[in-house]
Design a protein around this motif. Structure first.
Motif, mmCIF file in Angstrom:
data_model
loop_
_atom_site.group_PDB
_atom_site.id
_atom_site.type_symbol
_atom_site.label_atom_id
_atom_site.label_comp_id
_atom_site.label_asym_id
_atom_site.label_seq_id
_atom_site.Cartn_x
_atom_site.Cartn_y
_atom_site.Cartn_z
ATOM 1 N N GLY A 197 -26.580 -29.057 29.186
ATOM 2 C CA GLY A 197 -25.373 -29.460 29.916
ATOM 3 C C GLY A 197 -25.692 -30.395 31.058
ATOM 4 O O GLY A 197 -24.996 -31.379 31.289
ATOM 5 N N SER A 198 -26.764 -30.102 31.792
ATOM 6 C CA SER A 198 -27.124 -30.961 32.921
ATOM 7 C C SER A 198 -27.686 -32.299 32.448
ATOM 8 O O SER A 198 -27.532 -33.309 33.118
ATOM 9 N N ILE A 199 -28.332 -32.316 31.287
ATOM 10 C CA ILE A 199 -28.815 -33.578 30.723
ATOM 11 C C ILE A 199 -27.626 -34.455 30.340
ATOM 12 O O ILE A 199 -27.606 -35.653 30.615
ATOM 13 N N LYS A 200 -26.613 -33.846 29.723
ATOM 14 C CA LYS A 200 -25.413 -34.606 29.351
ATOM 15 C C LYS A 200 -24.706 -35.137 30.597
ATOM 16 O O LYS A 200 -24.262 -36.291 30.622
ATOM 17 N N THR A 201 -24.615 -34.315 31.628
ATOM 18 C CA THR A 201 -23.977 -34.740 32.874
ATOM 19 C C THR A 201 -24.755 -35.892 33.497
ATOM 20 O O THR A 201 -24.173 -36.896 33.911
ATOM 21 N N ARG A 202 -26.084 -35.749 33.550
ATOM 22 C CA ARG A 202 -26.941 -36.789 34.104
ATOM 23 C C ARG A 202 -26.758 -38.084 33.328
ATOM 24 O O ARG A 202 -26.566 -39.157 33.911
ATOM 25 N N ASN A 203 -26.807 -38.010 32.004
ATOM 26 C CA ASN A 203 -26.659 -39.202 31.170
ATOM 27 C C ASN A 203 -25.287 -39.845 31.337
ATOM 28 O O ASN A 203 -25.167 -41.065 31.365
ATOM 29 N N THR A 204 -24.262 -39.025 31.449
ATOM 30 C CA THR A 204 -22.905 -39.541 31.648
ATOM 31 C C THR A 204 -22.797 -40.268 32.988
ATOM 32 O O THR A 204 -22.250 -41.377 33.058
ATOM 33 N N ILE A 205 -23.337 -39.670 34.034
ATOM 34 C CA ILE A 205 -23.299 -40.303 35.361
ATOM 35 C C ILE A 205 -24.079 -41.612 35.344
ATOM 36 O O ILE A 205 -23.620 -42.627 35.880
ATOM 37 N N LEU A 206 -25.240 -41.608 34.703
ATOM 38 C CA LEU A 206 -26.025 -42.846 34.608
ATOM 39 C C LEU A 206 -25.283 -43.923 33.823
ATOM 40 O O LEU A 206 -25.273 -45.094 34.231
ATOM 41 N N LEU A 207 -24.646 -43.539 32.722
ATOM 42 C CA LEU A 207 -23.873 -44.521 31.957
ATOM 43 C C LEU A 207 -22.737 -45.110 32.792
ATOM 44 O O LEU A 207 -22.445 -46.305 32.707
#
Length: 147
Positions: A4-14
């Motif tokens: 979940g935190s990886i998805k959040t991190r990737n979303t924020i970076l995108l």
């Protein structure tokens, strides 16, 4: 790091990449569409006129390069540093303008951004500097956990 935190991190970076890419493409295209006006505005900046064309093409090239780097998977990380560095430089310039270091000068931005007051420019730039810092932090955090 959990899924979940990886998805959040990737979303924020995108989102960071998208915002920088959009802003730099918009800025460069609007300057190119009004190229003569952009040159005239750069002529009125506090730099010797003999550097106008160098400054014009340096700014445009930097904006386009930052956008391309953000769209290129292998260059995104360095592009994030580059884009944030550009925004820091532009922000320092605006602070000097606000402190009346150069006297009264026109904005050489393009499009809607050209209508901003210097204070609005400063706030806009500080937001993008913050976006860049968040993106860099997330990139660095991820790299440390992977090491």
């Amino acid at each position: 790091m959990q899924t979940g935190s990886i998805k959040t991190r990737n979303t924020i970076l995108l989102i960071c990449y998208f915002l920088f890419t959009s802003m730099f493409i918009y800025a460069a295209v609007s300057k190119l569409m009004n190229y003569r006006i952009f040159i005239l505005q750069m002529d009125r900046q506090p730099f010797p006129d003999k550097y106008t064309h160098l400054l014009v093409w340096s700014v445009l090239s930097s904006e386009i390069l930052a956008a391309v780097m953000m769209m290129t998977l292998s260059l995104r990380r360095i592009g994030l540093f580059f884009a944030t560095g550009l925004m820091v430089c532009f922000t320092i310039y605006i602070i000097l303008v606000k402190l009346n270091y150069y006297g009264v000068i026109p904005c050489s931005c393009g499009g809607v951004i050209a209508r901003f007051s210097w204070t609005q420019h400063l706030i806009f730039n500080l937001i993008f500097v913050a976006i860049g810092i968040v993106g860099i932090y997330l990139e660095q955090q991820f790299r440390r956990k992977m090491a």
